[in-house]
Design an enzyme around this catalytic site. Sequence first.
Site, short mmCIF file in Angstrom:
data_model
loop_
_atom_site.label_atom_id
_atom_site.label_comp_id
_atom_site.label_asym_id
_atom_site.label_seq_id
_atom_site.Cartn_x
_atom_site.Cartn_y
_atom_site.Cartn_z
N TYR A 20 -9.38 -5.50 2.94
CA TYR A 20 -8.83 -4.18 3.32
C TYR A 20 -9.01 -3.31 2.08
O TYR A 20 -8.25 -3.40 1.13
CB TYR A 20 -7.36 -4.38 3.63
CG TYR A 20 -6.60 -3.24 4.28
CD1 TYR A 20 -7.13 -1.98 4.47
CD2 TYR A 20 -5.30 -3.47 4.73
CE1 TYR A 20 -6.40 -0.98 5.08
CE2 TYR A 20 -4.55 -2.47 5.33
CZ TYR A 20 -5.10 -1.23 5.50
OH TYR A 20 -4.36 -0.24 6.09
N ARG B 37 9.90 6.14 -2.42
CA ARG B 37 10.26 7.03 -3.54
C ARG B 37 11.71 7.51 -3.43
O ARG B 37 12.19 7.76 -2.33
CB ARG B 37 9.33 8.26 -3.54
CG ARG B 37 7.86 7.90 -3.69
CD ARG B 37 7.12 9.03 -4.38
NE ARG B 37 5.69 8.75 -4.35
CZ ARG B 37 4.86 9.19 -3.41
NH1 ARG B 37 5.31 9.95 -2.42
NH2 ARG B 37 3.58 8.89 -3.46
N ASP C 11 -9.89 0.53 0.15
CA ASP C 11 -9.96 1.98 0.23
C ASP C 11 -11.31 2.44 -0.30
O ASP C 11 -11.97 1.71 -1.04
CB ASP C 11 -8.85 2.60 -0.60
CG ASP C 11 -7.48 2.36 0.03
OD1 ASP C 11 -7.43 2.07 1.24
OD2 ASP C 11 -6.47 2.45 -0.69
N GLU D 20 -4.66 6.98 18.54
CA GLU D 20 -5.29 5.73 18.09
C GLU D 20 -4.57 4.53 18.69
O GLU D 20 -3.36 4.39 18.54
CB GLU D 20 -5.22 5.61 16.57
CG GLU D 20 -6.05 6.63 15.85
CD GLU D 20 -6.12 6.39 14.34
OE1 GLU D 20 -5.83 5.26 13.88
OE2 GLU D 20 -6.46 7.35 13.64
N ARG E 19 0.83 -1.20 0.00
CA ARG E 19 0.00 0.00 0.00
C ARG E 19 0.87 1.26 0.00
O ARG E 19 0.46 2.30 -0.45
CB ARG E 19 -0.88 0.05 1.26
CG ARG E 19 -1.98 -0.98 1.30
CD ARG E 19 -2.65 -0.98 2.68
NE ARG E 19 -3.23 0.31 3.03
CZ ARG E 19 -4.41 0.75 2.63
NH1 ARG E 19 -5.15 -0.01 1.85
NH2 ARG E 19 -4.87 1.93 3.01
N ARG F 242 -8.99 -6.13 13.46
CA ARG F 242 -8.48 -5.21 14.47
C ARG F 242 -9.49 -4.08 14.60
O ARG F 242 -10.11 -3.66 13.62
CB ARG F 242 -7.13 -4.61 14.04
CG ARG F 242 -6.04 -5.63 13.93
CD ARG F 242 -5.67 -6.24 15.25
NE ARG F 242 -4.79 -5.38 16.03
CZ ARG F 242 -4.38 -5.67 17.26
NH1 ARG F 242 -4.81 -6.77 17.87
NH2 ARG F 242 -3.56 -4.85 17.89
N ARG G 272 -0.82 6.18 16.13
CA ARG G 272 -0.68 7.48 15.49
C ARG G 272 -1.57 8.50 16.18
O ARG G 272 -2.48 8.15 16.94
CB ARG G 272 -1.01 7.40 14.00
CG ARG G 272 -2.42 6.92 13.70
CD ARG G 272 -2.59 6.63 12.19
NE ARG G 272 -3.95 6.24 11.88
CZ ARG G 272 -4.36 5.80 10.70
NH1 ARG G 272 -3.52 5.68 9.70
NH2 ARG G 272 -5.62 5.46 10.50
#
Length: 387
Positions: A351, A178, A353, A303, A174, A252, A282
């Site tokens: 999972y 770069r 998006d 979280e 995911r 989860r 996070r």
Amino acid sequence: MPKRYLIVGAGFSGCVLANRLSALQNCTIDIWESRDHIGGNCHSSRDAETGIMIHHYGPHIFNTSKKEIWDFVNQFGELRPYVHRVKAVSKGKVYPLPVNLATINQFFNKNFSPEEAKEFIAEMGDNSIQNPKNFEEQALKFIGKDLYQAFFYGYTKKQWGCEPSALPASILKRLPVRFNYDDNYHNSIYTGIPVDGYSAVMEKMISGDGINLYLNKPFVPNTEEQQHYDHVFYSGPLDAFYQYRLGRLGYRTVRFEKYEALGDFQGTTQMNYCDETIPYTRIAEHKHFTPWEQHKKTVYFKEYSMETGPQDVPYYPKRLSADKNMLMDYRKLAENETRVSFLGRLATYRYMDMQHVIEEAIEFARNFVNRQQEGLILPVFPNEEPS
Ligand code: UDP
């Protein structure tokens, strides 16, 4: 006679499907939502105290490279361009994520050019791994041990509650790596945030005649009430539909700790905490998702990722090998259904998006109506599950 449909769940799957079905044919649609709000886990609304738009189930940034999906969502409310730039704390230092040239140079204390960084990281990678079979192998092969341990090992262990070697490589894929200074978290051409929030977008989607939303209305399978409908589209958890008779699929869940302060708490939307010793994964500071708005106060959430108990909201499908076996058994049961279809993140146990959920629901509505018109067997799932 117009068809009578029941859609279970008012998240993106259910709302997009309702919108498309009612555009494609003469039908009436009831949507039953067990919670007291629309929007599923993308639900967002303004905080009563501060006026800040809150993503109640954690940060959601809409992104896609497909213009037709971007345009589709924009019909229901303006999405304003927003680029997600994540920061990560590792051993007390702040770095940009996803791993990019700035991260590499800062972490190794170098001034590499893109080509030099590429060579350096290739040397760090474990070339003895041919075909990475799991998250850990994928990381070790492509970024090497040092970056893996600094940014991925601890975070992933906290996030998923297991060793990264037990997780599929697809989770790591995911995130881009770069070799330039581009620190956009997403690779997509279009990224944005709805000015009035995701729930407002979904409300508009289902505002047409013939679509009725019922909140606080849980679905119980095989009841008399269900028989009033020609077809049921179910977007809840697949195992719940069968009353967990084959066991519970692993998820989860996330616990959020809310804080309020004046001014700016962390200077950005999302700060990841990669060390295992810090219990949360996070912190998201929501006013930064709408940089076009001004707010004196701020709201942020820590979280904590946890195993999902029977009363918890399922977030991330774990898809460990036992889960996948159980999923196949549930899908075999489901394949026998003739008047029920399953779609979305929870019903297909993937999972996903937002962009994928939306695209799949658009496609599913089209396929369903086509097959119905041609008198063919109606589709049960939108996807194949590789065995
Ligand atoms: N991840 C990580 N460190 C980070 C961010 C992500 O190890 O700082 C891993 C982690 O396993 C996570 C996955 O990458 O579950 C995908 O991250 P993403 O940000 O896409 O997760 P989401 O926003 O969906 O929770």
